[in-house]
Each structure stands twice: as C-alpha cells, then as structure tokens.
Design a protein around this motif. Sequence first.
Motif, mmCIF file in Angstrom:
data_model
loop_
_atom_site.group_PDB
_atom_site.id
_atom_site.type_symbol
_atom_site.label_atom_id
_atom_site.label_comp_id
_atom_site.label_asym_id
_atom_site.label_seq_id
_atom_site.Cartn_x
_atom_site.Cartn_y
_atom_site.Cartn_z
ATOM 1 N N GLU A 22 0.555 -1.302 -0.081
ATOM 2 C CA GLU A 22 -0.022 -0.021 -0.035
ATOM 3 C C GLU A 22 0.863 1.206 0.317
ATOM 4 N N ILE A 23 1.954 1.093 0.702
ATOM 5 C CA ILE A 23 2.905 2.339 0.985
ATOM 6 C C ILE A 23 3.612 2.560 -0.469
ATOM 7 N N ALA A 24 3.868 1.393 -0.911
ATOM 8 C CA ALA A 24 4.444 1.711 -2.396
ATOM 9 C C ALA A 24 3.490 2.134 -3.362
ATOM 10 N N ASP A 25 2.439 1.785 -3.397
ATOM 11 C CA ASP A 25 1.499 2.018 -4.397
ATOM 12 C C ASP A 25 1.172 3.841 -4.200
ATOM 13 N N ILE A 26 0.946 4.071 -2.763
ATOM 14 C CA ILE A 26 0.519 5.581 -2.403
ATOM 15 C C ILE A 26 1.458 6.456 -2.903
ATOM 16 N N LEU A 27 3.231 5.865 -2.561
ATOM 17 C CA LEU A 27 4.237 6.751 -2.890
ATOM 18 C C LEU A 27 5.064 6.573 -4.209
ATOM 19 N N ASP A 28 4.176 5.507 -5.108
ATOM 20 C CA ASP A 28 4.729 5.448 -6.452
ATOM 21 C C ASP A 28 6.313 4.945 -6.138
ATOM 22 N N ARG A 29 6.592 4.134 -5.458
ATOM 23 C CA ARG A 29 7.755 3.560 -5.213
ATOM 24 C C ARG A 29 7.739 1.948 -5.175
ATOM 25 N N SER A 30 8.809 1.283 -5.255
ATOM 26 C CA SER A 30 8.837 -0.161 -5.298
ATOM 27 C C SER A 30 8.746 -0.595 -3.773
ATOM 28 N N PRO A 31 8.090 -1.832 -3.553
ATOM 29 C CA PRO A 31 7.945 -2.320 -2.164
ATOM 30 C C PRO A 31 9.344 -2.528 -1.676
ATOM 31 N N LYS A 32 10.337 -2.687 -2.533
ATOM 32 C CA LYS A 32 11.788 -2.770 -1.860
ATOM 33 C C LYS A 32 12.335 -1.411 -1.332
ATOM 34 N N THR A 33 12.067 -0.490 -1.733
ATOM 35 C CA THR A 33 12.365 0.932 -1.381
ATOM 36 C C THR A 33 11.816 1.095 -0.374
ATOM 37 N N VAL A 34 10.411 0.735 0.022
ATOM 38 C CA VAL A 34 9.934 0.934 1.240
ATOM 39 C C VAL A 34 10.301 0.086 2.281
ATOM 40 N N ASP A 35 10.719 -1.036 1.777
ATOM 41 C CA ASP A 35 11.349 -2.117 2.980
ATOM 42 C C ASP A 35 12.568 -1.399 3.447
ATOM 43 N N ASN A 36 13.376 -0.908 2.629
ATOM 44 C CA ASN A 36 14.520 -0.367 2.962
ATOM 45 C C ASN A 36 14.504 0.651 3.949
ATOM 46 N N ALA A 37 13.241 1.689 3.654
ATOM 47 C CA ALA A 37 13.099 2.895 4.155
ATOM 48 C C ALA A 37 12.743 2.462 5.442
ATOM 49 N N ILE A 38 11.935 1.337 5.778
ATOM 50 C CA ILE A 38 11.378 1.348 6.950
ATOM 51 C C ILE A 38 12.520 0.520 7.738
ATOM 52 N N GLN A 39 13.391 -0.237 7.309
ATOM 53 C CA GLN A 39 14.465 -0.868 8.041
ATOM 54 C C GLN A 39 15.404 0.305 8.499
ATOM 55 N N ARG A 40 15.718 1.275 7.537
ATOM 56 C CA ARG A 40 16.672 2.365 7.960
ATOM 57 C C ARG A 40 15.970 3.171 9.315
ATOM 58 N N THR A 41 14.713 3.368 9.026
ATOM 59 C CA THR A 41 13.915 3.988 10.132
ATOM 60 C C THR A 41 13.715 3.388 11.466
ATOM 61 N N LYS A 42 13.732 2.257 11.383
ATOM 62 C CA LYS A 42 13.724 0.964 12.632
ATOM 63 C C LYS A 42 15.331 1.211 13.294
ATOM 64 N N LYS A 43 16.281 0.972 12.294
ATOM 65 C CA LYS A 43 17.611 1.073 12.785
ATOM 66 C C LYS A 43 17.676 2.366 13.610
ATOM 67 N N LYS A 44 17.380 3.515 13.187
ATOM 68 C CA LYS A 44 17.812 4.842 13.583
ATOM 69 C C LYS A 44 16.972 4.965 14.954
ATOM 70 N N ILE A 45 15.611 4.397 14.978
ATOM 71 C CA ILE A 45 14.818 4.502 16.283
ATOM 72 C C ILE A 45 15.542 3.621 17.206
ATOM 73 N N MET A 46 16.182 2.343 16.880
ATOM 74 C CA MET A 46 16.973 1.537 17.846
ATOM 75 C C MET A 46 18.194 2.417 18.391
ATOM 76 N N GLU A 47 18.937 3.023 17.603
ATOM 77 C CA GLU A 47 20.164 3.812 18.010
ATOM 78 C C GLU A 47 19.614 4.830 18.872
ATOM 79 N N SER A 48 18.559 5.621 18.706
ATOM 80 C CA SER A 48 18.138 6.799 19.389
ATOM 81 C C SER A 48 17.838 6.246 20.913
#
Length: 69
Positions: free
Chosen positions: A40-66
């Motif tokens: 759904e996110i990929a469709d809304i943002l007109d991005r690939s699901p892999k791009t969305v997955d990468n962004a979510i993983q980076r965000t989770k990593k930054k949250i854990m670091e915080s």
Amino acid sequence: EQELMMKALLEEINSNENNVFSSLEMEVWNLYSQGCNYREIADILDRSPKTVDNAIQRTKKKIMESICR
C-alpha cells in the motif's frame, strides 16, 4: 517512566526536528504507523516495495540507535 520515554521518542520521531530521517523515511514511517502495509505504501508513494522496505528498515535502525543512546 518507560511510557513517558516512549511518548517522548515518538514525538521526536514525528517532529523530526533533528532531521534524523529523510523525507522518504518520514513519508513511509507516517503511512506505516497508520497501519499501511508495504504494498500500500509503495502504491501511494509510487515507489517499489523494496524501496519501502529499505526505508522502514533504516527508520527502525535509527529508532533503535536513538533508544540505546
């Protein structure tokens, strides 16, 4: 105490005052936190699901670091 820390962390994430997250990461995070799935996110943002997955993983990593600092 833990609940207050989590609330503060979520406020920090959502405000992105320190520019911790890129604009794509913020868009993805906002949709993800509203319950949208990767496709759904990929469709809304007109991005690939892999791009969305990468962004979510980076965000989770930054949250854990915080949390761990």
